[in-house]
Write an enzyme that holds these catalytic residues in place. Structure first.
Site, PDB file in Angstrom:
ATOM      1  N   SER A   1       0.798  -1.240   0.000  1.00 28.12           N
ATOM      2  CA  SER A   1       0.000   0.000   0.000  1.00 28.12           C
ATOM      3  C   SER A   1       0.824   1.280   0.000  1.00 28.12           C
ATOM      4  CB  SER A   1      -0.912   0.024   1.224  1.00 28.12           C
ATOM      5  OG  SER A   1      -2.048  -0.743   0.978  1.00 28.12           O
TER       6      SER A   1
ATOM      7  N   LYS B   1       0.484   3.458  -2.929  1.00 30.03           N
ATOM      8  CA  LYS B   1      -0.677   4.355  -3.089  1.00 30.03           C
ATOM      9  C   LYS B   1      -0.269   5.825  -2.953  1.00 30.03           C
ATOM     10  CE  LYS B   1      -3.865   0.987  -0.953  1.00 30.03           C
ATOM     11  NZ  LYS B   1      -4.464   0.583   0.348  1.00 30.03           N
TER      12      LYS B   1
ATOM     13  N   TYR C   1      -3.232  -2.167 -10.218  1.00 33.93           N
ATOM     14  CA  TYR C   1      -3.082  -1.876  -8.788  1.00 33.93           C
ATOM     15  C   TYR C   1      -2.270  -2.987  -8.106  1.00 33.93           C
ATOM     16  CZ  TYR C   1      -4.348  -1.957  -3.872  1.00 33.93           C
ATOM     17  OH  TYR C   1      -4.284  -2.039  -2.510  1.00 33.93           O
TER      18      TYR C   1
ATOM     19  N   TYR D   1      -4.844   4.672   7.713  1.00 35.35           N
ATOM     20  CA  TYR D   1      -6.229   4.188   7.745  1.00 35.35           C
ATOM     21  C   TYR D   1      -6.953   4.666   9.004  1.00 35.35           C
ATOM     22  CZ  TYR D   1      -3.637   1.095   4.659  1.00 35.35           C
ATOM     23  OH  TYR D   1      -2.784   0.595   3.724  1.00 35.35           O
TER      24      TYR D   1
ATOM     25  N   VAL E   1       1.198  -3.773   4.022  1.00 36.82           N
ATOM     26  CA  VAL E   1       1.046  -5.034   4.755  1.00 36.82           C
ATOM     27  C   VAL E   1       2.246  -5.972   4.709  1.00 36.82           C
ATOM     28  CG1 VAL E   1      -1.468  -5.267   4.866  1.00 36.82           C
ATOM     29  CG2 VAL E   1      -0.240  -6.039   2.829  1.00 36.82           C
TER      30      VAL E   1
HETATM   31  N1  GLN Z   1      -2.015  -5.260  -2.020  1.00 35.21           N
HETATM   32  C1  GLN Z   1      -2.610  -5.147  -0.720  1.00 35.21           C
HETATM   33  C2  GLN Z   1      -4.125  -5.201  -0.805  1.00 35.21           C
HETATM   34  O1  GLN Z   1      -4.676  -4.634  -1.709  1.00 35.21           O
HETATM   35  C3  GLN Z   1      -2.160  -3.873  -0.075  1.00 35.21           C
HETATM   36  C4  GLN Z   1      -2.767  -3.637   1.281  1.00 35.21           C
HETATM   37  C5  GLN Z   1      -1.878  -2.870   2.235  1.00 35.21           C
HETATM   38  O2  GLN Z   1      -0.666  -2.850   2.093  1.00 35.21           O
HETATM   39  N2  GLN Z   1      -2.492  -2.324   3.261  1.00 35.21           N
HETATM   40  O3  GLN Z   1      -4.788  -5.789  -0.010  1.00 35.21           O
END
Ligand code: GLN
Length: 334
Positions: free
Chosen positions: A78, A81, A204, A256, A274
């Site tokens: 993530s 992003k 993505y 988040y 994650v």
């Molecule tokens: N690729 C992971 C997902 O879409 C990324 C989530 C994350 O790093 N919080 O679930």
């Protein structure tokens, strides 16, 4: 005419030797912690070595300080992003991002479907999965392949070196990302996703599989900390206005549903992923990259955030602080 300074004052980091010593101390302080759990909802991530722990700090002048496993590669997840948002801001501008994706926290986990339903299909912000997929779809390019190239090249410019996909991570996630596929279909049903949902989820997912190190994250973050100038290449990657916009979204939404706690304890814009990475940005000063796979309940590295908290206090990074505060004795909760 008044002589108007070009640089907003954000204070200075302590002397280089002091910064280097504090980065080493942050690593030593939390190295033994075993709190948190490694993510396994993407099966291959469950195989990560939980002992890995790397810290890196890049100053805006390019000086690097690191400790531990700062050169071990892991999938950016993530954290991508944040940088895709910057590229999209550069391409379509502040107003469009505000209108089409949004910049408000959902207060719900990153993969929440309820958040979409509660907000009439608005993805709410580019840091949750719904908003991130919608943001990736806004990348320049007519075809999915062109959009993907723009993502990969753009993130590589932030890192100052070519970033490559971890194919095993990509395949593991593609085989298990039913929720993200559902989110994309739902976005499409609300008319909120540009392009084919399956193709946009694939781009993505590829962006999440790009391999980085804690050293890379620090360079990528330091680019946002210095008005878009990469400290490794000196290339202007995005404009200073885009950095400001991106950092404001990270402050509000980067962690988040725990973004408020993060700001309260650490006080800088940041993004977690994650696989255990964190990038934390101190505007005008530099950025921290951290990597440690054991996560808290919101999906953020436990040792990484403890190290960020310690360094934010001891280096005076907190945006809301007017002087350096001693590191706290107590730890961030798991
Ligand atoms: N690729 C992971 C997902 O879409 C990324 C989530 C994350 O790093 N919080 O679930």
């Amino acid at each position: 005419m008044l002589d108007v300074p070009q640089r907003a004052r954000t204070g200075d980091l302590p002397a280089e030797t002091r910064v280097a010593a504090l980065v080493r101390e942050a690593h030593a302080r939390y190295a033994a912690s075993q709190d948190g759990t490694v993510a396994d909802y993407i099966p291959i991530l469950g195989e990560a070595d939980p002992r890995l722990f790397g810290l890196s700090l890049t100053e805006v002048d390019g000086t690097v300080h690191h400790a531990g496993d700062a050169d071990v590669a892991f999938s950016v997840q993530s954290i991508s992003k944040a940088f895709v948002l910057a590229l999209v801001c550069e391409s379509i501008g502040h107003e469009q991002v505000h209108r089409t994706v949004g910049v408000n926290n959902t207060g719900l986990p990153f993969s929440s479907v309820i958040a979409l339903e509660l907000n009439e299909g608005s993805p709410m912000n580019p840091m949750v999965n719904a908003g991130a997929i919608a943001t990736t779809a806004l990348m320049p390019g007519e075809t999915a392949e062109q959009k993907w190239r723009a993502v990969q090249e753009g993130l590589s410019r932030f890192a100052g070196r070519p970033l490559e996909i971890d194919q095993q991570v990509l395949h593991s996630e593609i085989a298990s990302n039913h929720r993200n596929q559902g989110i994309s279909e739902l976005l499409t049903s609300y008319g909120r996703l540009r392009g084919q949902p399956e193709e946009m989820v694939e781009i993505y997912t590829r962006q999440c599989s790009l391999l980085v190190t804690a050293d890379d994250l620090a360079v990528m973050g330091a680019t946002l900390a210095d008005g878009g100038v990469n400290p490794r290449t000196r290339q202007q990657v995005v404009s200073p206005e885009v950095c400001r916009d991106t950092l404001s979204v990270l402050a509000a939404c980067g962690m988040y549903e725990r973004s408020g706690e993060w700001l309260f304890e650490i006080g800088v814009p940041a993004k977690s992923g994650v696989s255990g990475g964190i990038v934390a940005i101190a505007p005008g000063k530099g950025a921290l990259g951290a990597f440690s796979p054991r996560l808290d309940r919101a999906g953020t590295s436990v040792r990484g955030q403890r190290a960020c908290a310690f360094l934010s206090r001891s280096l005076g990074l907190n945006l809301f602080a007017s002087r350096i505060h001693p590191p706290k004795g107590s730890d961030i909760d798991e």
